[in-house]
Design a protein around this motif. Structure first.
Motif, PDB file in Angstrom:
ATOM      1  N   UNK A 142      27.853  11.581  89.416  1.00  0.00           N
ATOM      2  CA  UNK A 142      27.371  12.719  88.624  1.00  0.00           C
ATOM      3  C   UNK A 142      28.167  12.841  87.330  1.00  0.00           C
ATOM      4  N   UNK A 143      29.481  12.733  87.441  1.00  0.00           N
ATOM      5  CA  UNK A 143      30.323  12.838  86.252  1.00  0.00           C
ATOM      6  C   UNK A 143      30.011  11.735  85.255  1.00  0.00           C
ATOM      7  N   UNK A 212      35.756  21.077  96.894  1.00  0.00           N
ATOM      8  CA  UNK A 212      36.530  21.491  95.716  1.00  0.00           C
ATOM      9  C   UNK A 212      37.429  20.353  95.230  1.00  0.00           C
ATOM     10  N   UNK A 213      38.106  19.699  96.156  1.00  0.00           N
ATOM     11  CA  UNK A 213      39.005  18.589  95.793  1.00  0.00           C
ATOM     12  C   UNK A 213      38.224  17.426  95.193  1.00  0.00           C
ATOM     13  N   UNK A 214      37.028  17.144  95.730  1.00  0.00           N
ATOM     14  CA  UNK A 214      36.189  16.070  95.190  1.00  0.00           C
ATOM     15  C   UNK A 214      35.745  16.390  93.771  1.00  0.00           C
ATOM     16  N   UNK A 215      35.389  17.643  93.507  1.00  0.00           N
ATOM     17  CA  UNK A 215      34.983  18.037  92.159  1.00  0.00           C
ATOM     18  C   UNK A 215      36.131  17.833  91.174  1.00  0.00           C
ATOM     19  N   UNK A 216      37.309  18.292  91.544  1.00  0.00           N
ATOM     20  CA  UNK A 216      38.473  18.182  90.665  1.00  0.00           C
ATOM     21  C   UNK A 216      38.855  16.723  90.419  1.00  0.00           C
ATOM     22  N   UNK A 217      38.855  15.921  91.490  1.00  0.00           N
ATOM     23  CA  UNK A 217      39.255  14.515  91.369  1.00  0.00           C
ATOM     24  C   UNK A 217      38.304  13.730  90.479  1.00  0.00           C
ATOM     25  N   UNK A 253      24.261  29.374 102.163  1.00  0.00           N
ATOM     26  CA  UNK A 253      24.586  28.289 101.239  1.00  0.00           C
ATOM     27  C   UNK A 253      25.690  28.704 100.273  1.00  0.00           C
ATOM     28  N   UNK A 254      26.130  27.727  99.492  1.00  0.00           N
ATOM     29  CA  UNK A 254      27.050  27.963  98.379  1.00  0.00           C
ATOM     30  C   UNK A 254      26.471  27.299  97.135  1.00  0.00           C
ATOM     31  N   UNK A 255      26.823  27.835  95.976  1.00  0.00           N
ATOM     32  CA  UNK A 255      26.388  27.258  94.700  1.00  0.00           C
ATOM     33  C   UNK A 255      27.597  27.163  93.779  1.00  0.00           C
ATOM     34  N   UNK A 256      27.843  25.953  93.285  1.00  0.00           N
ATOM     35  CA  UNK A 256      28.903  25.715  92.309  1.00  0.00           C
ATOM     36  C   UNK A 256      28.287  25.370  90.962  1.00  0.00           C
ATOM     37  N   UNK A 257      28.871  25.894  89.903  1.00  0.00           N
ATOM     38  CA  UNK A 257      28.562  25.436  88.546  1.00  0.00           C
ATOM     39  C   UNK A 257      29.814  24.749  88.016  1.00  0.00           C
ATOM     40  N   UNK A 258      29.702  23.438  87.779  1.00  0.00           N
ATOM     41  CA  UNK A 258      30.829  22.632  87.324  1.00  0.00           C
ATOM     42  C   UNK A 258      30.639  22.233  85.861  1.00  0.00           C
ATOM     43  N   UNK A 259      31.744  22.029  85.176  1.00  0.00           N
ATOM     44  CA  UNK A 259      31.736  21.542  83.800  1.00  0.00           C
ATOM     45  C   UNK A 259      32.538  20.242  83.737  1.00  0.00           C
ATOM     46  N   UNK A 260      31.970  19.231  83.119  1.00  0.00           N
ATOM     47  CA  UNK A 260      32.666  17.957  82.956  1.00  0.00           C
ATOM     48  C   UNK A 260      33.784  18.119  81.932  1.00  0.00           C
ATOM     49  N   UNK A 261      35.024  17.872  82.352  1.00  0.00           N
ATOM     50  CA  UNK A 261      36.154  18.012  81.445  1.00  0.00           C
ATOM     51  C   UNK A 261      36.814  16.690  81.117  1.00  0.00           C
ATOM     52  N   UNK A 262      36.468  15.641  81.866  1.00  0.00           N
ATOM     53  CA  UNK A 262      37.005  14.317  81.528  1.00  0.00           C
ATOM     54  C   UNK A 262      36.142  13.239  82.165  1.00  0.00           C
TER      55      UNK A 262
END
Length: 262
Positions: A142-143, A212-217, A253-262
């Motif tokens: 995705x990133x 959460x850890x997967x998103x950050x990594x 359910x859960x919903x995350x909104x992520x932003x690509x930072x790198x």
């Protein structure tokens, strides 16, 4: 982090399960989504997405394409991918019925091999991540295909409260959630068919912190997070009082909104 789930089904068997239920899935979600989506999670999804007109959007794990069609009608340039040929066939047919120009094709969310780097402004993955064995691979993919500062909106079943392992014990709606293994253990689950479905649902549990850890990594920051539940202006859409009560009180359910930072 490496994937530690012991899978009892291989990719081919899981693909066959989804292929075999494609027509039933189209019945389930139709053009507007099923009741859980309509009552609970879709309003959060659209709130996080905002105005999509003019954006390039990937519907990752599009199934039969109800969300891709809605995105297209809202003015987005839409690509929909799914690993099930039968799902894609139905999605293409439904889009053609409505004269919608959507690029549907076969691909796996865990690799996105057919897609170039930095192609999309936004990715929406709607109730998909819990069905993937390789969570980390999917989030990295995705990133990769998102543009700089691109957005990922990820909706998935609440890992803390598995509805397939819930039991309502009183008329007042008291519910218990049963665990046959440690919540912190990554495990494969098989839920029995429900409603009109005839095949089991295979999914993969991991604790919320692993997401959460997967998103950050993978290079994302978390911009917003919500546990969807029905809001008063949608109460009238509930089919009955039990559905309304459950939508008010159960964390589906859960919903995350992520932003690509790198």
């Amino acid at each position: 982090m490496t994937e530690e789930i012991m899978a009892n089904f291989d990719d081919k068997e899981i693909l066959e399960l989804w292929d075999n239920r494609a027509k039933d899935w189209d019945i389930q979600v139709g053009d507007d989504g099923d009741s859980n989506r309509i009552l609970n999670s879709d309003p959060v999804l659209w709130s996080f997405a905002g105005n999509v007109a003019g954006l390039s959007v990937l519907d990752a794990g599009c199934g039969t394409g109800y969300l891709a069609r809605q995105l297209c009608l809202k003015g987005a340039s839409v690509t929909g991918i799914d690993f099930s040929p039968q799902m894609i066939e139905i999605a293409q047919f439904r889009a053609s019925q409505n004269n919608l120009d959507i690029d549907f094709h076969l691909d796996s969310c865990t690799e996105l091999k057919s897609l170039p780097d930095q192609q999309f402004d936004m990715i929406i993955s709607n109730y998909v991540l819990m069905d993937l064995l390789d969570l980390e691979g999917a989030i990295r993919a995705f990133n990769r295909v998102l543009k700089s500062s691109g957005i990922a909106i990820l909706v998935f079943s609440h890992p803390c409260f598995p509805q397939g392992n819930s039991t309502t014990v009183n008329e007042d709606g008291t519910v218990f959630y049963g665990w046959t293994s440690s919540y912190f253990e990554r495990t494969q689950h098989s839920d029995q068919p429900w409603n009109h479905f005839t095949t089991p649902f295979i999914w993969f549990h991991r604790p919320l912190s692993d997401y959460w850890k997967a998103f950050k990594a993978a290079g994302f920051s978390v911009d917003e997070f919500e546990e969807p539940r029905i809001t008063p202006e949608r109460y009238h859409l509930a089919e009955n009082n039990r559905k309304l009560f459950n939508s008010k009180t159960r964390p589906y359910s859960v919903v995350f909104k992520l932003v690509k930072v790198k």
